[in-house]
Enzyme design. Sequence first.
Site, PDB file in Angstrom:
ATOM      1  NE  ARG A  41      -4.148  -1.833   1.936  1.00  0.00           N
ATOM      2  CZ  ARG A  41      -4.871  -2.401   2.897  1.00  0.00           C
ATOM      3  NH1 ARG A  41      -4.560  -2.207   4.169  1.00  0.00           N
ATOM      4  NH2 ARG A  41      -5.903  -3.147   2.580  1.00  0.00           N
ATOM      5  N   GLY A  56     -10.710  -8.424  -2.260  1.00  0.00           N
ATOM      6  CA  GLY A  56      -9.656  -8.756  -1.315  1.00  0.00           C
ATOM      7  C   GLY A  56      -9.073 -10.149  -1.467  1.00  0.00           C
TER       8      GLY A  56
END
Length: 401
Positions: A32, A359
Amino acid sequence: MMKINYGGEKVLVRVDFNVPLNGAYEITDDTRIRAALPTIQHLLDADAAVILMSHLGRPLKKKLENGEINVEKFTLNHIVEHLSSLLDRQVAFASDLIGPDARAKAEQLKGGQVLLLENTRFEPGEEKGSDELAKELSSLASYYVNDAFGTAHRAHASTAKVAQFFDADKKSFGLLMEKEITNANKVKENPTSPYTAIVGGAKVSDKILLLENLLSKCDNILIGGGMAYTFFKALGGEIGNSLVEIDKLDLAKEILEKAEQNNTKIYLPVDSTIADAFSNDANIQQANSDAIPAGWMGLDIGSAAIGEFSQVIESSKTVMWNGPMGVFEMPNFAQGSIAIAQAMAKATESGAFTMVGGGDSVSAVNQAGLADSVSFVSTGGGAMLEFLEGKELPGIKAIQD
Ligand code: AMP
């Protein structure tokens, strides 16, 4: 993203630095952080003074016994050193979000410098979407950039509310968020036909809105994972101990009927890899998915289903995948999900647009080592699911308003 020279002006950037940390507070997966670098670099190159903010974990849900925030565990200070090395410059850190430290350090920040603020979720107003907090945040900078697609479905102060305090020409999406929206729109708006969606995961109830939205758009929907057995049960099949939502049987039938009315073909996995326990060490065999013996459960799609699903995927021009085909966390039940990733890679080679948008299917495609062989892998998780369900995301709307 805006292409201007900021001339040293301050830009407040909402990023998603919600990374996993180990017991020693070391980052165990920096995906991220890396994903946010192009936007940060773009701003630095344009002489912006970059003020970064993010949440990390759920500090208000996991307070210390004395009721105080566990700063040691949830501080964004854990990110500073790694971020500094990735950006090749020292990142300053403010020990609060809108307090005196943040204000003083933001005030002094020059073009080409980076300041990271403390965890947005230390402030109770963040998750409540407080206008007051949003206003305070906005006073730190002249521009606002939202690059946190993963939290775009939340109407929080830093992800949505803050944007109302910036004029239209002073706020924009970051590069990561632009990429997510552009790619998601390729499947959402006028996808090239044939469009196949693959929907899996544990429960029908988590994917109802997604399925309903896909019914009017897709040529084919392939259903796998635990949710498939609720469909087989609804059709009168024997599913043994497989996962089932008994209160969703009518809904499953309704979805099948609606698909027929819409000329959308729903494929259920004709066979399954079944096991006599929910364990990688269980005994395993193949069975038709509507004839699973008592005491056994379907934990992955079977080889005939893999063949059929792969064929449909490989002859599609647009493919979207959300949710694994089986309990892929256990290697013995990962074959179905790996095969889907492989079929998507083949479809991509033949010119299809293929997107992994969820996800757990993202982990599955990574596990198969094929993340670079599909057109786009979303980092969006819950936000992408809501986007594909057809919902308006507050974080997107706030920039467009
Ligand atoms: P979701 O978050 O809805 O995408 O669901 C993902 C989870 O569903 C994963 O943890 C899988 O292990 C689980 N899952 C997939 N297939 C099955 C199955 N046949 N039985 C039980 N759990 C499953």
